[in-house]
Structures are given as structure tokens and as C-alpha cells.
Design a protein around this motif. Structure first.
Motif, PDB file in Angstrom:
ATOM      1  N   GLY A  65       0.796  -1.219   0.000  1.00  0.00           N
ATOM      2  CA  GLY A  65       0.000   0.000   0.000  1.00  0.00           C
ATOM      3  C   GLY A  65       0.828   1.268   0.000  1.00  0.00           C
ATOM      4  N   ASP A  66       2.132   1.154   0.194  1.00  0.00           N
ATOM      5  CA  ASP A  66       3.009   2.320   0.190  1.00  0.00           C
ATOM      6  C   ASP A  66       3.387   2.698  -1.241  1.00  0.00           C
ATOM      7  N   GLN A  67       3.920   3.893  -1.371  1.00  0.00           N
ATOM      8  CA  GLN A  67       4.439   4.362  -2.648  1.00  0.00           C
ATOM      9  C   GLN A  67       5.951   4.509  -2.530  1.00  0.00           C
ATOM     10  N   LYS A  68       6.661   4.151  -3.589  1.00  0.00           N
ATOM     11  CA  LYS A  68       8.117   4.279  -3.596  1.00  0.00           C
ATOM     12  C   LYS A  68       8.545   4.896  -4.920  1.00  0.00           C
ATOM     13  N   VAL A  69       9.451   5.854  -4.849  1.00  0.00           N
ATOM     14  CA  VAL A  69      10.022   6.446  -6.051  1.00  0.00           C
ATOM     15  C   VAL A  69      11.404   5.828  -6.241  1.00  0.00           C
ATOM     16  N   VAL A  70      11.579   5.165  -7.382  1.00  0.00           N
ATOM     17  CA  VAL A  70      12.881   4.577  -7.699  1.00  0.00           C
ATOM     18  C   VAL A  70      13.585   5.509  -8.677  1.00  0.00           C
ATOM     19  N   GLU A  71      14.905   5.609  -8.528  1.00  0.00           N
ATOM     20  CA  GLU A  71      15.701   6.499  -9.362  1.00  0.00           C
ATOM     21  C   GLU A  71      16.981   5.792  -9.747  1.00  0.00           C
ATOM     22  N   GLY A  72      17.552   6.225 -10.845  1.00  0.00           N
ATOM     23  CA  GLY A  72      18.820   5.655 -11.266  1.00  0.00           C
ATOM     24  C   GLY A  72      19.354   6.363 -12.490  1.00  0.00           C
ATOM     25  N   SER A  73      20.505   5.930 -12.942  1.00  0.00           N
ATOM     26  CA  SER A  73      21.110   6.481 -14.150  1.00  0.00           C
ATOM     27  C   SER A  73      21.822   5.356 -14.889  1.00  0.00           C
ATOM     28  N   PHE A  74      22.022   5.585 -16.174  1.00  0.00           N
ATOM     29  CA  PHE A  74      22.660   4.565 -17.008  1.00  0.00           C
ATOM     30  C   PHE A  74      23.249   5.212 -18.250  1.00  0.00           C
ATOM     31  N   LEU A  75      24.174   4.509 -18.882  1.00  0.00           N
ATOM     32  CA  LEU A  75      24.808   4.934 -20.124  1.00  0.00           C
ATOM     33  C   LEU A  75      24.352   3.986 -21.217  1.00  0.00           C
ATOM     34  N   LEU A  76      23.852   4.539 -22.315  1.00  0.00           N
ATOM     35  CA  LEU A  76      23.318   3.731 -23.399  1.00  0.00           C
ATOM     36  C   LEU A  76      24.118   4.006 -24.670  1.00  0.00           C
ATOM     37  N   PRO A  77      24.900   3.020 -25.157  1.00  0.00           N
ATOM     38  CA  PRO A  77      25.691   3.223 -26.368  1.00  0.00           C
ATOM     39  C   PRO A  77      24.826   3.091 -27.627  1.00  0.00           C
ATOM     40  N   PRO A  78      25.274   3.646 -28.749  1.00  0.00           N
ATOM     41  CA  PRO A  78      24.536   3.489 -30.000  1.00  0.00           C
ATOM     42  C   PRO A  78      24.338   2.005 -30.327  1.00  0.00           C
ATOM     43  N   GLY A  79      23.175   1.677 -30.830  1.00  0.00           N
ATOM     44  CA  GLY A  79      22.877   0.298 -31.200  1.00  0.00           C
ATOM     45  C   GLY A  79      22.319  -0.550 -30.078  1.00  0.00           C
ATOM     46  N   ALA A  80      22.353  -0.062 -28.846  1.00  0.00           N
ATOM     47  CA  ALA A  80      21.821  -0.839 -27.722  1.00  0.00           C
ATOM     48  C   ALA A  80      20.302  -0.943 -27.874  1.00  0.00           C
ATOM     49  N   ALA A  81      19.780  -2.153 -27.729  1.00  0.00           N
ATOM     50  CA  ALA A  81      18.345  -2.365 -27.924  1.00  0.00           C
ATOM     51  C   ALA A  81      17.757  -3.170 -26.774  1.00  0.00           C
ATOM     52  N   ASN A  82      16.636  -2.690 -26.265  1.00  0.00           N
ATOM     53  CA  ASN A  82      15.880  -3.389 -25.229  1.00  0.00           C
ATOM     54  C   ASN A  82      16.744  -3.715 -24.004  1.00  0.00           C
ATOM     55  N   VAL A  83      17.476  -2.722 -23.541  1.00  0.00           N
ATOM     56  CA  VAL A  83      18.361  -2.889 -22.393  1.00  0.00           C
ATOM     57  C   VAL A  83      17.555  -2.681 -21.110  1.00  0.00           C
ATOM     58  N   GLN A  84      17.631  -3.644 -20.217  1.00  0.00           N
ATOM     59  CA  GLN A  84      16.944  -3.528 -18.932  1.00  0.00           C
ATOM     60  C   GLN A  84      17.746  -2.589 -18.046  1.00  0.00           C
ATOM     61  N   VAL A  85      17.154  -1.425 -17.728  1.00  0.00           N
ATOM     62  CA  VAL A  85      17.865  -0.434 -16.919  1.00  0.00           C
ATOM     63  C   VAL A  85      17.364  -0.414 -15.482  1.00  0.00           C
TER      64      VAL A  85
END
Length: 106
Positions: A65-85
Motif C-alpha cells: 500500500g506504500d508508494q516508492k520512487v525509484v531512481e537511477g542512471s545509465f549509459l546507453l551506447p549506439p545500437g543498444a536495444a531493449n536494455v533492462q535499466v
């Protein structure tokens, strides 16, 4: 006559710069939260764009029942497809769409 010409030129200049330039986004992301889990995937969709450094924020509803805000960062190179971040558990639904902001690394 010169005064009218100057006025027309000024208005034209303002109108020409009033609209932001349309640029194609280099990253496309999609996420879902259901059945106890949440996942955010992203792809680099603009082949000529440099690698993209991205940050995300996502409000999720927990099974408790609680709310949580998730945050993060990532580097995505050209050609990367469907990357789970992002992947997490304990969530039954999203409270918002994921917010993903990216910029060139160059």
C-alpha cells in the motif's frame, strides 16, 4: 516605410525563434509494473547520435500500500536495444509513467 520594415523584420525574427527546434530523441524507453515486479527497458534509436547518459525517476505502488520512487542512471551506447535499466520487486502497479531524461556524452 523604413519604420514598418523594421517592425516586420522584428516580428519575423521573433516568430522564427519562438518555436524550439525539433530534434529526434536518441533514446526510447518503456516500463511496466504488475504481478509483483517492475521493469524499465530502453533502446538507443538514433544511429548517428553519440552514447547517451540518462537518468530516470518512477513512482511505483507497493503491494503493502506504500508508494516508492525509484531512481537511477545509465549509459546507453549506439545500437543498444531493449536494455533492462531497472528491475525491482514488490510492486503491483505504477503510480506514474517513468520519467527518463538523456543527454549526449559529448
Amino acid at each position: 516605410m523604413a519604420k514598418n520594415w523594421l517592425h516586420i523584420a522584428a516580428v519575423a525574427a521573433l516568430l522564427g525563434s519562438a518555436f524550439p527546434a525539433a530534434a529526434r530523441e536518441a533514446v526510447s524507453c518503456g516500463g511496466a509494473a504488475m504481478l509483483g515486479g517492475a521493469q524499465l527497458n530502453c533502446s538507443h534509436v538514433e544511429p548517428k547520435a553519440p552514447p547517451q547518459f540518462c537518468s530516470f525517476s518512477w513512482a511505483l505502488h507497493m503491494a503493502t500500500g506504500d508508494q516508492k520512487v525509484v531512481e537511477g542512471s545509465f549509459l546507453l551506447p549506439p545500437g543498444a536495444a531493449n536494455v533492462q535499466v531497472y528491475q525491482g520487486g514488490g510492486f503491483d502497479r505504477a503510480m506514474s509513467d517513468p520519467i527518463v531524461i538523456c543527454r549526449d556524452t559529448k
